[in-house]
Scaffold this motif. Structure first.
Motif: not given
Length: 119
Positions: A72-73, A75-77, A79
């Motif tokens: 989820g990290f 996916a929310e921007g 990385q």
């Protein structure tokens, strides 16, 4: 450039000032945290995962094991592509992260080979 040790020292000092400000004279105020672009103080989350390799999360190409929360990290921007570890094994790496000490200055230098618990 700040180091982990200065970050921890500054955080401890800020917490001490914040706790002391409640009991101090009205003219003493605690330092305010830096505001993020949205006007709120920034959130800081430290994820410590022993023996987790770069390609062992779904966001980095893992196909066999589901890691939905950690995926989820990105996916929310958010990385992470580069990292630094203070040691090749978990005990000294964890000790350096928690104390802020360089691995050469820490008391834990290797994983215990006997299986004994070492503080």
């Amino acid at each position: 450039m700040s180091t982990r040790r200065t970050l921890l020292a500054g955080s401890t000092a800020a917490l001490g000032l914040a706790a002391g400000a409640a009991h101090a004279a009205p003219s003493v105020t605690a330092p305010q945290p830096a505001a993020a672009p949205g006007g709120r103080p920034p959130n800081l989350v430290v994820v410590l995962a022993d023996d987790l390799g770069y390609g062992e999360l779904g966001a980095y190409g893992q196909k066999l094991i589901a890691t939905p929360r950690l995926d989820g990290f990105p996916a929310e921007g958010l990385q992470f592509t580069d990292a630094y570890s203070t040691a090749a094994v978990c005990a000294p790496s964890r000790g350096s992260l928690l104390t802020g000490l360089h691995a050469g200055h820490a008391t834990v230098r290797a994983n215990p080979s006997s299986g004994a618990r070492v503080p």
